[in-house]
Design an enzyme around this catalytic site. Structure first.
Site, mmCIF file in Angstrom:
data_model
loop_
_atom_site.group_PDB
_atom_site.id
_atom_site.type_symbol
_atom_site.label_atom_id
_atom_site.label_comp_id
_atom_site.label_asym_id
_atom_site.label_seq_id
_atom_site.Cartn_x
_atom_site.Cartn_y
_atom_site.Cartn_z
ATOM 1 N N HIS A 194 0.833 -1.209 0.000
ATOM 2 C CA HIS A 194 0.000 0.000 0.000
ATOM 3 C C HIS A 194 0.864 1.255 0.000
ATOM 4 O O HIS A 194 1.964 1.269 0.567
ATOM 5 C CB HIS A 194 -0.996 0.014 1.152
ATOM 6 C CG HIS A 194 -0.405 0.092 2.530
ATOM 7 N ND1 HIS A 194 -0.115 1.295 3.153
ATOM 8 C CD2 HIS A 194 -0.084 -0.871 3.428
ATOM 9 C CE1 HIS A 194 0.354 1.065 4.366
ATOM 10 N NE2 HIS A 194 0.390 -0.241 4.560
ATOM 11 N N ASP B 261 -0.310 4.443 0.944
ATOM 12 C CA ASP B 261 -0.674 5.500 1.883
ATOM 13 C C ASP B 261 0.093 5.361 3.183
ATOM 14 O O ASP B 261 0.528 4.273 3.565
ATOM 15 C CB ASP B 261 -2.173 5.506 2.154
ATOM 16 C CG ASP B 261 -2.676 4.239 2.830
ATOM 17 O OD1 ASP B 261 -2.274 3.144 2.400
ATOM 18 O OD2 ASP B 261 -3.477 4.339 3.782
ATOM 19 N N ASP C 243 6.248 1.944 6.261
ATOM 20 C CA ASP C 243 4.945 1.290 6.249
ATOM 21 C C ASP C 243 4.047 2.066 5.300
ATOM 22 O O ASP C 243 3.482 3.094 5.681
ATOM 23 C CB ASP C 243 4.372 1.277 7.666
ATOM 24 C CG ASP C 243 2.992 0.637 7.756
ATOM 25 O OD1 ASP C 243 2.577 -0.013 6.791
ATOM 26 O OD2 ASP C 243 2.345 0.813 8.802
ATOM 27 N N GLU D 238 -5.035 1.779 2.633
ATOM 28 C CA GLU D 238 -4.972 0.598 3.500
ATOM 29 C C GLU D 238 -5.023 0.976 4.965
ATOM 30 O O GLU D 238 -5.650 0.283 5.775
ATOM 31 C CB GLU D 238 -3.689 -0.191 3.199
ATOM 32 C CG GLU D 238 -3.604 -1.550 3.881
ATOM 33 C CD GLU D 238 -2.950 -1.540 5.254
ATOM 34 O OE1 GLU D 238 -2.896 -2.599 5.908
ATOM 35 O OE2 GLU D 238 -2.476 -0.458 5.687
ATOM 36 N N GLU D 239 -4.372 2.088 5.311
ATOM 37 C CA GLU D 239 -4.281 2.485 6.719
ATOM 38 C C GLU D 239 -5.636 2.863 7.314
ATOM 39 O O GLU D 239 -5.792 2.886 8.536
ATOM 40 C CB GLU D 239 -3.307 3.663 6.882
ATOM 41 C CG GLU D 239 -1.854 3.335 6.557
ATOM 42 C CD GLU D 239 -1.193 2.474 7.618
ATOM 43 O OE1 GLU D 239 -1.872 2.120 8.600
ATOM 44 O OE2 GLU D 239 -0.006 2.152 7.467
ATOM 45 N N ASP E 286 4.154 -6.292 3.908
ATOM 46 C CA ASP E 286 3.700 -5.286 4.875
ATOM 47 C C ASP E 286 3.996 -5.746 6.300
ATOM 48 O O ASP E 286 3.296 -5.370 7.234
ATOM 49 C CB ASP E 286 2.198 -5.046 4.673
ATOM 50 C CG ASP E 286 1.693 -3.760 5.327
ATOM 51 O OD1 ASP E 286 2.530 -2.927 5.728
ATOM 52 O OD2 ASP E 286 0.465 -3.611 5.438
ATOM 53 N N HIS F 75 4.400 4.236 12.402
ATOM 54 C CA HIS F 75 3.361 5.212 12.785
ATOM 55 C C HIS F 75 3.882 6.256 13.774
ATOM 56 O O HIS F 75 3.089 6.869 14.491
ATOM 57 C CB HIS F 75 2.115 4.539 13.359
ATOM 58 C CG HIS F 75 1.375 3.677 12.387
ATOM 59 N ND1 HIS F 75 0.083 3.246 12.601
ATOM 60 C CD2 HIS F 75 1.732 3.157 11.192
ATOM 61 C CE1 HIS F 75 -0.313 2.497 11.583
ATOM 62 N NE2 HIS F 75 0.681 2.430 10.715
#
Length: 414
Positions: free
Chosen positions: A84, A86, A147, A181-182, A204, A387
């Site tokens: 992903h 995003d 990520d 995805e997030e 991932d 994150h």
């Protein structure tokens, strides 16, 4: 043992380039994809895929990029690889400035834009094992975006090598780069058919050696609270404060000790992650997680009951609770056919890794792909401390993941 070229430089260049492109998703948006800046990343990938010679390069109307690496032998399964684009909305992801720490010597890593931060071996046994590697971080004010742009870089490097090595035997390879995805919207219902893979892998995951085929089952919930408004100077026996109701709901849920900060392993939780509003109206947003469906159902009922109790405790108030399905534990389908998991385990062993499988305390696009009919376990990239501003990754871990993917496609063609 098959020998592959050194992928380090290509992976480093790609990841640094990708991370510098803003692509944060936004759950408050109803657009698809949720933010236009994700399309900046997707358009970059379209141009790059066309440059390296991929076929069927497509940017779908829902914001995913698809492409094909054609087969060099017939009669093989079509394998998909997905990552992903995003970055997480939980932390600042605007203006990311990636930094490469060459042949890291084990000293504390500092951050030029935030003198209060440091990253050191005292904080992570895994980081301590990476002395001598190229470590990539951000500058201290943003997350990095490994990520899952590390997954994107691995898949793109894999595709380029396959396209440049026509004598390497493999079947048809499909690539998918998804938005959102997030925020739980990575796999549009049209995507599985357009992807067209017999089975697939998301890139991932975190530590080298991890392969994940079990995830949370997940729902989201929105609680709307309407109080009774009154002038505070003349509010006795009239005012019903929506924020007090919100506080009761949160407090009653915390009594059970089933919040993210008090759980681990196979424990599920109810997590309140957003509160907005004022004394008249307020909104609470939750995510509900459990590895088993009966546990998830119990959490749904628990949240509904707490909301009902709060409404009854504040006569005149209105409290609604809307729960929405997000994704389901991929194990329910993968345990019926472990072919992709077994292929991955064999590839890990061939690379000298001890395969390790632990349940993901989260989900991936593979959770949705698997539910929609494409078995899709999750492979590692090496990303750590995601994150947040301490996010980091080893280029050498990414290179190992790239070699794993090459071993996978070779093995599937035998």
């Amino acid at each position: 043992m098959t020998r592959f070229p050194d992928f380090d430089r290509a992976l480093e260049t790609r990841l640094v380039t990708y991370c510098a492109i803003d692509s944060q998703s936004d759950e408050t948006s109803s657009n698809q994809p949720s933010t236009d800046i994700q399309l900046d990343m997707q358009n970059h990938l379209v141009a790059e895929l066309q440059r390296i010679g991929a076929l069927d390069v497509t940017l779908t109307e829902y914001g995913a990029v698809l492409a094909t690496v054609p087969a060099t032998v017939a009669g093989c399964p079509t394998i998909g690889f997905c990552a992903h684009v995003d970055t997480a909305p939980q932390f600042n992801a605007t203006g990311v400035k990636p930094r490469v720490h060459k042949a890291w010597d084990g000293a504390n890593i500092t951050f030029p834009d935030n003198a209060d931060l440091h990253l050191g071996t005292d904080m992570s046994d895994y980081l301590a094992s990476k002395v001598g590697d190229e470590i990539i971080t951000a500058s201290g004010l943003t997350l990095l975006g490994a990520d899952d742009k590390s997954g994107v870089a691995i898949i793109m490097t894999l595709a380029e090598h396959l396209l440049n090595t026509p004598d390497l035997k493999h079947g048809k390879i499909r690539l998918a780069f998804t938005p959102d995805e997030e925020i739980g919207r990575g796999v549009d219902e049209r995507l599985s058919a357009e992807f067209g893979a017999d089975f697939a892998f998301t890139l991932d995951g975190s530590r080298a050696g991890s392969i994940e085929f079990e995830s949370f089952s997940a729902d989201s919930a929105v609680v709307q609270i309407t109080g009774v408004s009154a002038h505070p100077g003349f509010a006795k026996n009239k005012l019903v404060n929506a924020l007090h109701i919100a506080g009761k709901i949160i407090g009653d849920l915390d009594v059970d000790g089933e919040t993210p900060e008090t759980t681990d392993g196979r424990d599920g939780f109810i997590h309140v992650y957003d509160m907005a509003g004022g004394s008249s109206e307020a909104t609470l947003k939750f995510i509900l997680r459990d590895f088993e469906m009966d546990g998830l159902e119990a959490r749904r009922q628990r949240l509904r009951q707490v909301c009902e109790d709060a409404k009854n405790a504040f006569p005149g108030a209105k409290v609604s609770c809307e729960i929405t399905k997000q994704y389901r534990n991929m194990r329910y389908w993968l345990e019926k056919d472990m072919t992709p998991v077994d292929l991955a385990r064999d590839a890990y062993s061939a690379e000298g890794l001890d395969p390790r499988s632990v349940p993901i305390r989260g989900g991936t696009d593979g959770s949705r792909f698997t539910e929609l009919g494409i078995p899709c376990p999750n492979l590692f990239t090496g990303m750590q401390e995601i994150h947040g501003p301490l996010e980091w990754i080893s280029v050498q871990d990414m290179a190992m993941a790239t070699r794993i993917c090459l071993r996978l496609v070779e093995a599937a063609a035998r």
